[in-house]
Design an enzyme around this catalytic site. Structure first.
Site, PDB file in Angstrom:
ATOM      1  N   CYS A 165       0.805  -1.224   0.000  1.00  0.00           N
ATOM      2  CA  CYS A 165       0.000   0.000   0.000  1.00  0.00           C
ATOM      3  C   CYS A 165       0.838   1.274   0.000  1.00  0.00           C
ATOM      4  O   CYS A 165       0.288   2.370  -0.091  1.00  0.00           O
ATOM      5  CB  CYS A 165      -0.940   0.005   1.201  1.00  0.00           C
ATOM      6  N   HIS A 298      -2.559   8.539   5.769  1.00  0.00           N
ATOM      7  CA  HIS A 298      -2.819   7.193   5.255  1.00  0.00           C
ATOM      8  C   HIS A 298      -4.262   6.814   5.576  1.00  0.00           C
ATOM      9  O   HIS A 298      -4.955   6.243   4.738  1.00  0.00           O
ATOM     10  CB  HIS A 298      -1.839   6.209   5.872  1.00  0.00           C
ATOM     11  N   GLU A 309      -0.861   5.986  13.179  1.00  0.00           N
ATOM     12  CA  GLU A 309      -0.445   7.085  12.314  1.00  0.00           C
ATOM     13  C   GLU A 309      -0.503   8.417  13.053  1.00  0.00           C
ATOM     14  O   GLU A 309       0.391   9.258  12.900  1.00  0.00           O
ATOM     15  CB  GLU A 309      -1.320   7.161  11.071  1.00  0.00           C
ATOM     16  N   LYS A 331      -8.965   8.326   1.481  1.00  0.00           N
ATOM     17  CA  LYS A 331      -9.590   6.993   1.448  1.00  0.00           C
ATOM     18  C   LYS A 331     -11.044   7.036   1.900  1.00  0.00           C
ATOM     19  O   LYS A 331     -11.805   6.110   1.635  1.00  0.00           O
ATOM     20  CB  LYS A 331      -8.797   6.017   2.313  1.00  0.00           C
ATOM     21  N   HIS A 336      -9.548   2.472  -0.283  1.00  0.00           N
ATOM     22  CA  HIS A 336      -8.118   2.218  -0.248  1.00  0.00           C
ATOM     23  C   HIS A 336      -7.702   1.616  -1.589  1.00  0.00           C
ATOM     24  O   HIS A 336      -8.038   0.473  -1.893  1.00  0.00           O
ATOM     25  CB  HIS A 336      -7.815   1.265   0.907  1.00  0.00           C
ATOM     26  N   PHE A 395       1.458  -3.329   4.477  1.00  0.00           N
ATOM     27  CA  PHE A 395       1.757  -4.661   4.982  1.00  0.00           C
ATOM     28  C   PHE A 395       3.281  -4.833   5.058  1.00  0.00           C
ATOM     29  O   PHE A 395       4.036  -4.282   4.251  1.00  0.00           O
ATOM     30  CB  PHE A 395       1.211  -5.721   4.035  1.00  0.00           C
TER      31      PHE A 395
END
Length: 799
Positions: A165, A298, A309, A331, A336, A395
């Protein structure tokens, strides 16, 4: 490294293109984001039965690129087509012919690449059908990058980035590096990912999907909403933009990367890894924390990500500055976009700076004490700032942060403290042995370590993971990750760096893989084809992303420096080494380990046979113009020379320079005259301040594929035409097998072991099957004081 001139000029976004759930252009994306218009709704193109949500940020506009690409009749690879549509819009902003094709590059970020093509290959095999032979050529990340490059006939560097991502942001950062180091005059960069039932099933298995549109940072958030689409930008140096009167949307002032080294899917709860990426972006951009007047977060809407975050922003900016900087999540309106998220969100951030407007976070209803920052909610908010931050975390703990500045401010990033780059450790696992001397001996004797599998000759590693990983540690790891960890352990030991210690914590990991996590992809996908989402295995799904092995290496060995993952087909090893060297030369880290790994599964072997690349004959049975497949893992520790000397490291060699080029044509995969590879070799020589006559050897990309090998031979002949003493030519892959993406790193290991060239520089060539070429210039030793004469491997052996 090399004589390319690093510039302090900014990098300007002169073109932007996007296709998302908000519409078919970047203008639709910005307008919808500014209005807080939620485009997350019921998914129409996929069956959603058995999932915890029916919603997603689906592209509903026609996806009809104006440029064709090779594909099976009746089949369409949506990730490719989304990228082409966005690229067409971005490229339209640049006058045709302004930048020579040879100076125009492509860097594409993607999480899942041609997953639909891979799924179709597996489905056909499961159903007893003969899969279309064109499908494998659309599966990998590099395939997408090469399709885009060929569509626009761009013949500069063509690279694919795969940090899940964080891919889109990482791709834009890498593209900016290419420009600053003078390796291109323009780069098309961004990301693309498409919906699939495989991805929905995976996030469903992880219990990450929200039944309602995602509400990032909100106390009532229930998870993430998946989206699809593409964002692409055209980047040029700011001085080039001014010289040619190109208006800029915003400047890419700098970027930062880091590894959490914490968990396969969850972020560090205190946000430490993400904070390091933000801090690095600020440092390399020369933008002080107090100047950041907007943060595009994010913001996935998951319980763990949003607080982590928020803490990361506070750690990196300082509590006071973080409290005043408005934050919003794109998002919340488009979902996403996975590998495309960082690119789409960078475009929104650029528009926010240009129009001095912070878009809102949609669906926010109640504050969360664990997310205490100033989130823009309800309606857009006026800004008064010249700098903004865009965050993306992934990830495997891969973090990327971009700092953008207003073009009209003409911000100039600081000149980096450049340094030479040296090699201080090597570890490998090869079908011919697990020590460089063993592999060299097999090559010198012409002994090919071939066995038969599925009617094909293959070279596989005889690997016992027990010395490197316990049975418990291996439980959720695939072979790709296990091989990568083991080779990295060996390389760190060779460099005298203890895994898990304070020294290792500052080390970063650049991972490369040509074919990626195909074992995990097959294990996860095939059950879904028969049983649907109920068969989704949450233990396997994280391993289906290309950067998961890098995350496992970071977690198990305690590496928390910059991290990235590249997948550039058979040119991966050389490309990953080149990127590693550039990161070090520019001061992103003092030490990085570059690990390149490919695992050869039966399905991968079948795919190579289907496209006509894999040989069906054993060595000695005659040449059929194809190569023998192999697997392996090579890890190389590279350091800034000053750091290596200061710690008394033994220096094995030095990276002097590199060059990249593409043949980029829709009509053929590579130029039969080898002109792309010749340009890459000449660029490597120029970068290293070398001449053809001064070389001691060329380590060829040649692996037995007749057409490609003939093209390389032509390129080499022209390069050394007129040299009184031509260099020695080595072709290790014709004996040891074609280890897919590992070849360039294997050649480096052998070149630094072999004494035949003395201290004269050598070239290492690598080429993808799609016509992307990378050439490295290296030499043994570097003149640094060598304080040690041998190194012990984990088993006590000496190299």
């Amino acid at each position: 490294m090399g004589k390319e001139q690093q510039t302090t000029a900014g990098v300007t976004v002169v073109g932007a293109g996007a296709i998302t759930a908000l519409g078919p252009t970047s203008g639709h994306l910005w307008q919808g984001a500014r209005e807080g218009r939620v485009a997350i709704g019921p998914v129409q193109r996929l069956p959603m039965e058995g999932l915890s949500t029916k919603l997603g940020g689906e592209v509903t506009d026609p996806v009809e690129p104006g440029r064709a690409y090779r594909r099976p009749e009746g089949f369409r690879e949506r990730a490719v087509e989304l990228a082409l549509v966005a690229a067409e819009e971005a490229m339209a902003a640049l006058p045709g012919g302004l930048v020579p094709a040879e100076r125009f590059g492509v860097v594409l970020g993607t999480c899942n690449a041609g997953l639909l093509s891979g799924r179709e290959w597996l489905r056909a095999g499961r159903d007893g059908e003969a899969p279309a032979p064109e499908l494998p050529s659309l599966v990998t990340p590099q395939a997408l990058a090469e399709v885009v490059g060929a569509a626009f006939r761009l013949r500069g560097p063509v690279l694919a980035v795969n940090t899940a991502c964080a891919s889109g942001a990482n791709a834009i950062g890498l593209a900016a590096d290419l420009l600053r180091r003078g390796r291109a005059d323009a780069v098309l960069a961004g990301g693309s990912d498409a919906f699939s039932d495989v991805v929905f099933a995976g996030f469903h298995a992880l219990q990450s999907l929200s039944p309602e549109p995602a509400a990032p940072y909100c106390a009532e958030r229930q998870g993430l909403s998946l989206g699809e689409g593409s964002g692409m930008v055209v980047l040029v140096r700011a001085d080039f933009a001014r010289e040619h009167g190109l208006p800029g949307l915003a400047d890419i002032a700098g970027y930062g990367l880091s590894a959490d080294g914490f968990h396969a899917t969850a972020p560090h709860p205190e946000g430490k890894g993400a904070a390091r990426a933000i801090e690095a972006a600020l440092r390399h951009s020369g933008v002080a924390a107090e100047r950041i007047g907007y943060v595009n977060g994010h913001g996935t809407g998951t319980p763990k990500n949003d607080p982590a975050e928020s803490r990361a922003i506070a750690l990196a900016l300082g509590a006071e500055e973080a409290a005043r900087a408005p934050v919003s999540s794109t998002k919340s309106v488009i979902g996403h976009l996975l590998g495309a998220a960082g690119a789409a969100e960078a475009i929104v951030t650029a528009y926010a700076l240009s129009e001095q407007t912070a878009p809102p976070t949609a669906s926010f209803t109640a504050p969360d004490p664990d997310c205490p920052l100033d989130y823009v909610t309800g309606v857009a908010r006026p800004l008064s700032t010249g700098a903004a931050l865009s965050n993306n975390f992934a990830f495997g703990g891969a973090n990327a942060a971009l700092v953008l500045t207003r073009t009209e401010d003409a911000h100039r990033p600081p000149l980096p403290d450049t340094d030479r780059v040296v090699v201080t450790g090597i570890g490998l696992l090869s079908p011919a042995g697990d020590r460089v001397a063993e592999v060299w001996s097999a090559y010198a004797r012409g002994e090919s370590p071939v066995a038969w599998a599925g009617g094909l000759p293959v070279c596989r590693v005889d690997f016992d993971p027990e010395p490197y990983l316990t049975k418990r540690q291996r439980r959720r790891m695939d072979r790709l990750g296990q091989l990568g960890v083991a080779a990295t352990v060996k390389a760190l030991a060779d460099a005298g760096i203890a895994p898990g210690g304070a020294e290792a914590e500052a080390v970063g990991i650049v991972f490369g893989t040509g074919t990626g996590p195909m074992e995990a992809m097959e294990r996860f996908t095939v059950p879904l084809l028969a049983e649907g989402p109920a068969a989704a295995d949450p233990a396997v799904f994280p391993n289906t992303v290309y950067n998961q092995a890098a995350g496992q290496i970071a977690i198990h060995l305690g590496l928390r420096g910059p991290t990235s993952t590249l997948s550039v087909g058979h040119a991966t090893g050389a490309a990953a080494l080149a990127y590693t060297a550039d990161l070090l030369a520019a001061g992103h880290a003092d030490t990085l380990v570059c690990t390149v790994t490919d695992a050869l599964t039966d399905e991968v072997a079948k795919a190579y046979a289907a496209v006509g690349a894999a040989s069906t004959r054993a060595p000695g049975e005659g040449d059929d113009g194809r190569f023998t497949l192999a697997e392996g893992s090579v890890a190389v520790v590279l350091e800034r020379r000053s750091h290596a000397v200061a710690r008394g490291a033994r220096v094995l060699g030095e990276v002097l320079g590199h060059g990249m080029a593409s043949d980029a044509s829709r009509a053929r995969l590579w130029d039969p005259r080898g002109r792309g590879l010749e340009r890459a070799m000449r660029a490597a020589l120029d970068d290293g301040g070398l001449t053809p006559g001064g070389l001691g050897a060329v380590w060829l990309a040649s692996a037995g594929l007749r057409a490609a090998d003939a093209a390389e031979a032509e390129a080499v002949r022209r390069l050394f035409d007129g040299c009184p003493v031509p260099p020695a030519l080595h072709a290790p892959k014709t004996v040891l097998g074609e280890p897919m993406g590992v070849g360039g790193a294997l050649s480096l290991a052998l070149a630094l072991h072999h004494t035949g060239s003395g201290d004269r520089p050598v070239l290492l060539n690598s080429s993808s099957l799609g016509g992307s070429h990378v050439s490295l210039a290296v030499r043994r030793g570097s003149g640094a004081e060598e304080t040690r004469t041998s190194h012990a491997t984990p088993t006590g052996e000496t190299r």
